[in-house]
Design a protein around this motif. Structure first.
Motif, PDB file in Angstrom:
ATOM      1  N   VAL A   1       0.879  -1.169   0.000  1.00  0.00           N
ATOM      2  CA  VAL A   1       0.000   0.000   0.000  1.00  0.00           C
ATOM      3  C   VAL A   1       0.916   1.218   0.000  1.00  0.00           C
ATOM      4  CG1 VAL A   1      -1.720   1.323   1.274  1.00  0.00           C
ATOM      5  CG2 VAL A   1      -1.850  -1.181   1.242  1.00  0.00           C
ATOM      6  N   LYS A   2       0.745   2.072  -0.998  1.00  0.00           N
ATOM      7  CA  LYS A   2       1.568   3.284  -1.069  1.00  0.00           C
ATOM      8  C   LYS A   2       0.695   4.498  -0.788  1.00  0.00           C
ATOM      9  CE  LYS A   2       4.785   1.329  -4.446  1.00  0.00           C
ATOM     10  NZ  LYS A   2       5.439   1.505  -5.775  1.00  0.00           N
ATOM     11  N   ILE A   3       1.314   5.544  -0.270  1.00  0.00           N
ATOM     12  CA  ILE A   3       0.596   6.773   0.032  1.00  0.00           C
ATOM     13  C   ILE A   3       1.003   7.859  -0.961  1.00  0.00           C
ATOM     14  CG2 ILE A   3       0.248   8.596   1.750  1.00  0.00           C
ATOM     15  CD1 ILE A   3      -1.005   5.935   2.569  1.00  0.00           C
ATOM     16  N   ASN A   4       0.010   8.502  -1.589  1.00  0.00           N
ATOM     17  CA  ASN A   4       0.271   9.670  -2.434  1.00  0.00           C
ATOM     18  C   ASN A   4      -0.027  10.907  -1.602  1.00  0.00           C
ATOM     19  OD1 ASN A   4       0.782   7.937  -4.531  1.00  0.00           O
ATOM     20  ND2 ASN A   4      -1.083   8.401  -5.667  1.00  0.00           N
ATOM     21  N   CYS A   5       1.000  11.649  -1.261  1.00  0.00           N
ATOM     22  CA  CYS A   5       0.830  12.839  -0.431  1.00  0.00           C
ATOM     23  C   CYS A   5       1.112  14.067  -1.304  1.00  0.00           C
ATOM     24  CB  CYS A   5       1.798  12.794   0.752  1.00  0.00           C
ATOM     25  SG  CYS A   5       1.700  14.242   1.815  1.00  0.00           S
ATOM     26  N   VAL A   6       0.067  14.853  -1.572  1.00  0.00           N
ATOM     27  CA  VAL A   6       0.241  16.035  -2.421  1.00  0.00           C
ATOM     28  C   VAL A   6       0.726  17.201  -1.566  1.00  0.00           C
ATOM     29  CG1 VAL A   6      -0.895  17.712  -3.923  1.00  0.00           C
ATOM     30  CG2 VAL A   6      -1.469  15.290  -4.103  1.00  0.00           C
TER      31      VAL A   6
ATOM     32  N   LYS B   1       5.999   4.248  10.290  1.00  0.00           N
ATOM     33  CA  LYS B   1       5.498   3.465  11.441  1.00  0.00           C
ATOM     34  C   LYS B   1       4.619   2.284  10.983  1.00  0.00           C
ATOM     35  CE  LYS B   1       2.827   4.275  15.665  1.00  0.00           C
ATOM     36  NZ  LYS B   1       1.429   4.770  15.522  1.00  0.00           N
ATOM     37  N   ASN B   2       3.920   2.451   9.862  1.00  0.00           N
ATOM     38  CA  ASN B   2       2.950   1.437   9.418  1.00  0.00           C
ATOM     39  C   ASN B   2       3.370   0.680   8.165  1.00  0.00           C
ATOM     40  OD1 ASN B   2       0.534   1.930  11.314  1.00  0.00           O
ATOM     41  ND2 ASN B   2       1.102   3.989  10.613  1.00  0.00           N
ATOM     42  N   GLY B   3       4.661   0.810   7.786  1.00  0.00           N
ATOM     43  CA  GLY B   3       5.141   0.036   6.630  1.00  0.00           C
ATOM     44  C   GLY B   3       4.510   0.469   5.317  1.00  0.00           C
ATOM     45  N   LEU B   4       4.277   1.783   5.178  1.00  0.00           N
ATOM     46  CA  LEU B   4       3.670   2.321   3.957  1.00  0.00           C
ATOM     47  C   LEU B   4       4.695   3.177   3.205  1.00  0.00           C
ATOM     48  CD1 LEU B   4       0.551   3.619   5.838  1.00  0.00           C
ATOM     49  CD2 LEU B   4       0.461   1.732   4.201  1.00  0.00           C
ATOM     50  N   GLN B   5       4.826   2.964   1.900  1.00  0.00           N
ATOM     51  CA  GLN B   5       5.732   3.801   1.115  1.00  0.00           C
ATOM     52  C   GLN B   5       5.022   5.132   0.813  1.00  0.00           C
ATOM     53  OE1 GLN B   5       7.034   1.746  -2.440  1.00  0.00           O
ATOM     54  NE2 GLN B   5       7.139  -0.223  -1.345  1.00  0.00           N
ATOM     55  N   VAL B   6       5.624   6.230   1.207  1.00  0.00           N
ATOM     56  CA  VAL B   6       5.018   7.548   0.979  1.00  0.00           C
ATOM     57  C   VAL B   6       5.699   8.230  -0.203  1.00  0.00           C
ATOM     58  CG1 VAL B   6       4.570   9.830   1.970  1.00  0.00           C
ATOM     59  CG2 VAL B   6       4.363   7.771   3.402  1.00  0.00           C
ATOM     60  N   ARG B   7       4.884   8.656  -1.166  1.00  0.00           N
ATOM     61  CA  ARG B   7       5.396   9.402  -2.312  1.00  0.00           C
ATOM     62  C   ARG B   7       4.841  10.822  -2.200  1.00  0.00           C
ATOM     63  NH1 ARG B   7       4.696   6.569  -6.928  1.00  0.00           N
ATOM     64  NH2 ARG B   7       2.952   7.892  -7.375  1.00  0.00           N
ATOM     65  N   VAL B   8       5.725  11.809  -2.343  1.00  0.00           N
ATOM     66  CA  VAL B   8       5.283  13.209  -2.254  1.00  0.00           C
ATOM     67  C   VAL B   8       5.153  13.774  -3.662  1.00  0.00           C
ATOM     68  CG1 VAL B   8       5.786  15.519  -1.380  1.00  0.00           C
ATOM     69  CG2 VAL B   8       6.318  13.499   0.022  1.00  0.00           C
ATOM     70  N   ILE B   9       3.948  14.234  -3.989  1.00  0.00           N
ATOM     71  CA  ILE B   9       3.663  14.787  -5.325  1.00  0.00           C
ATOM     72  C   ILE B   9       3.491  16.294  -5.164  1.00  0.00           C
ATOM     73  CG2 ILE B   9       2.032  14.741  -7.257  1.00  0.00           C
ATOM     74  CD1 ILE B   9       1.215  11.881  -6.180  1.00  0.00           C
ATOM     75  N   HIS B  10       4.367  17.055  -5.785  1.00  0.00           N
ATOM     76  CA  HIS B  10       4.265  18.509  -5.652  1.00  0.00           C
ATOM     77  C   HIS B  10       3.111  18.976  -6.528  1.00  0.00           C
ATOM     78  CE1 HIS B  10       7.853  18.537  -3.260  1.00  0.00           C
ATOM     79  NE2 HIS B  10       8.294  17.608  -4.093  1.00  0.00           N
ATOM     80  N   GLN B  11       2.315  19.912  -5.981  1.00  0.00           N
ATOM     81  CA  GLN B  11       1.092  20.324  -6.672  1.00  0.00           C
ATOM     82  C   GLN B  11       1.388  20.637  -8.138  1.00  0.00           C
ATOM     83  OE1 GLN B  11      -1.151  23.434  -4.810  1.00  0.00           O
ATOM     84  NE2 GLN B  11      -2.521  23.677  -6.560  1.00  0.00           N
ATOM     85  N   MET B  12       0.606  20.076  -9.028  1.00  0.00           N
ATOM     86  CA  MET B  12       0.790  20.285 -10.464  1.00  0.00           C
ATOM     87  C   MET B  12      -0.263  21.275 -10.972  1.00  0.00           C
ATOM     88  SD  MET B  12       1.563  16.429 -11.808  1.00  0.00           S
ATOM     89  CE  MET B  12       0.248  15.503 -11.034  1.00  0.00           C
ATOM     90  N   ASP B  13      -0.003  21.866 -12.125  1.00  0.00           N
ATOM     91  CA  ASP B  13      -0.958  22.769 -12.767  1.00  0.00           C
ATOM     92  C   ASP B  13      -0.990  22.406 -14.245  1.00  0.00           C
ATOM     93  OD1 ASP B  13      -1.220  26.425 -13.090  1.00  0.00           O
ATOM     94  OD2 ASP B  13      -2.257  24.767 -14.078  1.00  0.00           O
ATOM     95  N   LEU B  14      -2.068  21.780 -14.671  1.00  0.00           N
ATOM     96  CA  LEU B  14      -2.143  21.283 -16.051  1.00  0.00           C
ATOM     97  C   LEU B  14      -2.044  22.420 -17.058  1.00  0.00           C
ATOM     98  CD1 LEU B  14      -4.915  18.507 -16.018  1.00  0.00           C
ATOM     99  CD2 LEU B  14      -2.505  18.231 -16.643  1.00  0.00           C
ATOM    100  N   ALA B  15      -2.912  23.425 -16.884  1.00  0.00           N
ATOM    101  CA  ALA B  15      -2.943  24.519 -17.864  1.00  0.00           C
ATOM    102  C   ALA B  15      -1.646  25.329 -17.808  1.00  0.00           C
ATOM    103  CB  ALA B  15      -4.153  25.422 -17.585  1.00  0.00           C
ATOM    104  N   GLY B  16      -1.117  25.468 -16.558  1.00  0.00           N
ATOM    105  CA  GLY B  16       0.105  26.269 -16.419  1.00  0.00           C
ATOM    106  C   GLY B  16       1.371  25.481 -16.741  1.00  0.00           C
ATOM    107  N   GLY B  17       1.206  24.162 -16.958  1.00  0.00           N
ATOM    108  CA  GLY B  17       2.369  23.340 -17.318  1.00  0.00           C
ATOM    109  C   GLY B  17       3.354  23.194 -16.171  1.00  0.00           C
ATOM    110  N   ILE B  18       2.864  23.199 -14.931  1.00  0.00           N
ATOM    111  CA  ILE B  18       3.752  23.084 -13.767  1.00  0.00           C
ATOM    112  C   ILE B  18       3.726  21.649 -13.255  1.00  0.00           C
ATOM    113  CG2 ILE B  18       4.191  23.846 -11.394  1.00  0.00           C
ATOM    114  CD1 ILE B  18       2.770  26.495 -12.202  1.00  0.00           C
ATOM    115  N   PHE B  19       4.887  20.980 -13.298  1.00  0.00           N
ATOM    116  CA  PHE B  19       4.985  19.641 -12.729  1.00  0.00           C
ATOM    117  C   PHE B  19       6.445  19.339 -12.415  1.00  0.00           C
ATOM    118  CE2 PHE B  19       5.635  18.990 -17.240  1.00  0.00           C
ATOM    119  CZ  PHE B  19       6.583  17.972 -17.339  1.00  0.00           C
ATOM    120  N   THR B  20       6.647  18.413 -11.458  1.00  0.00           N
ATOM    121  CA  THR B  20       8.011  17.995 -11.115  1.00  0.00           C
ATOM    122  C   THR B  20       7.993  16.479 -10.991  1.00  0.00           C
ATOM    123  OG1 THR B  20       7.492  18.095  -8.780  1.00  0.00           O
ATOM    124  CG2 THR B  20       8.470  20.081  -9.733  1.00  0.00           C
TER     125      THR B  20
END
Ligand code: SF4
Length: 267
Positions: free
Chosen positions: A155-160, A179-198
């Motif tokens: 079980v993975k966690i998507n943290c925006v 603590k709970n054996g969960l892989q946490v992935r950090v997704i930096h806020q994206m903006d589709l129209a503005g073309g912002i992603f990392t």
């Protein structure tokens, strides 16, 4: 299969619905002006199965079910079962906001789902409600726990990481994951129209050089890239031609997408 830049394409993200039982501010900011797709335009489960079967025969190995929120689509476990029967499909996963996960985990597992990613941006109930407008934090936490017990692992966690939560929120989610054996992935806020992603911290997303993915929207279009306006309508051209066009027109890197919203493409 490979695209024109010789990137190996083996991952398909399928948005099974644009509907959702939450209204996260960074996904559906304007609650009153949402243009929902018409039900008649949505792919049936049989259509999704047949398209996926063809794409798997061409080289897709991994499929992820997304939305909107996939668990709000009626009898979603039926689709999971259909896809799990496809020879050559090695990994079948889902991204969910977790609100309904506690009641679905067992059904999904026995239908053939391998694993889940659950969205979780904070462990503070008020902040959770401020971000999502709907839904309860405790339902998500219960969903995560039951998914782990049911064996939808890892079980993975998507943290925006957005302007609606803090570094402390993200640190708390990471500590909760550890603590709970969960892989946490950090997704930096994206903006589709503005073309912002990392690139996704702890994941593969957002790395254009080695991008391996295509997206299928719930109304039957193949998108070669999230941050691009191009899409190819399977119902108009047939899946073979739509795939060929998508591979031949997949951009070297993302730019922006003026036509879609996240709930239509599943991020
Ligand atoms: S922006 Fe487009 S090319 Fe880049 S990683 Fe995302 S989908 Fe792939």
């Amino acid at each position: 299969m490979y695209d024109r830049f010789n990137r190996k394409i083996d991952y398909l993200r399928i948005s099974v619905t644009d509907r959702c039982n939450m209204r996260c501010k960074y996904c559906m900011p304007d609650n009153n002006n949402i243009q929902w797709l018409k039900h008649k335009d949505i792919l049936s489960y049989e259509e999704i199965r047949d398209i996926t079967k063809y794409l798997v025969s061409k080289g897709i190995k991994k499929v992820r079910l997304t939305g909107g929120e996939p668990l709000v689509r009626k009898d979603i476990e039926v689709l999971v079962h259909m896809l799990a029967q496809i020879n050559g499909l090695e990994d079948l996963s889902m991204t969910t906001n977790g609100i309904l996960l506690a009641s679905f985990a067992k059904k999904l597992k026995s239908a053939g789902l391998d694993r889940v990613n659950v969205s979780l941006d904070t462990l503070d109930a008020d902040t959770f409600r401020k971000i999502s407008s709907l839904g309860e934090l405790n339902d998500v936490l219960e969903g995560i726990s039951i998914a782990q017990k049911t064996g939808l692992n890892p079980v993975k966690i998507n943290c925006v990481n957005s302007k609606y939560n803090t570094d402390q929120d993200i640190a708390n989610v990471k500590a909760f994951g550890e603590k709970n054996g969960l892989q946490v992935r950090v997704i930096h806020q994206m903006d589709l129209a503005g073309g912002i992603f990392t690139t996704v911290e702890g994941g593969q997303g957002g790395n254009c050089t080695s991008c391996n993915r295509l997206r299928l929207s719930s109304d039957g279009r193949i998108f070669p890239c999230l941050f691009n306006n191009q899409s190819y309508d399977i119902r108009k051209t047939g899946v073979e031609k739509a795939l060929a066009l998508a591979l031949n027109n997949k951009p070297k890197k993302g730019y922006n997408n003026q036509n879609q919203s996240f709930n239509q493409l599943g991020g």
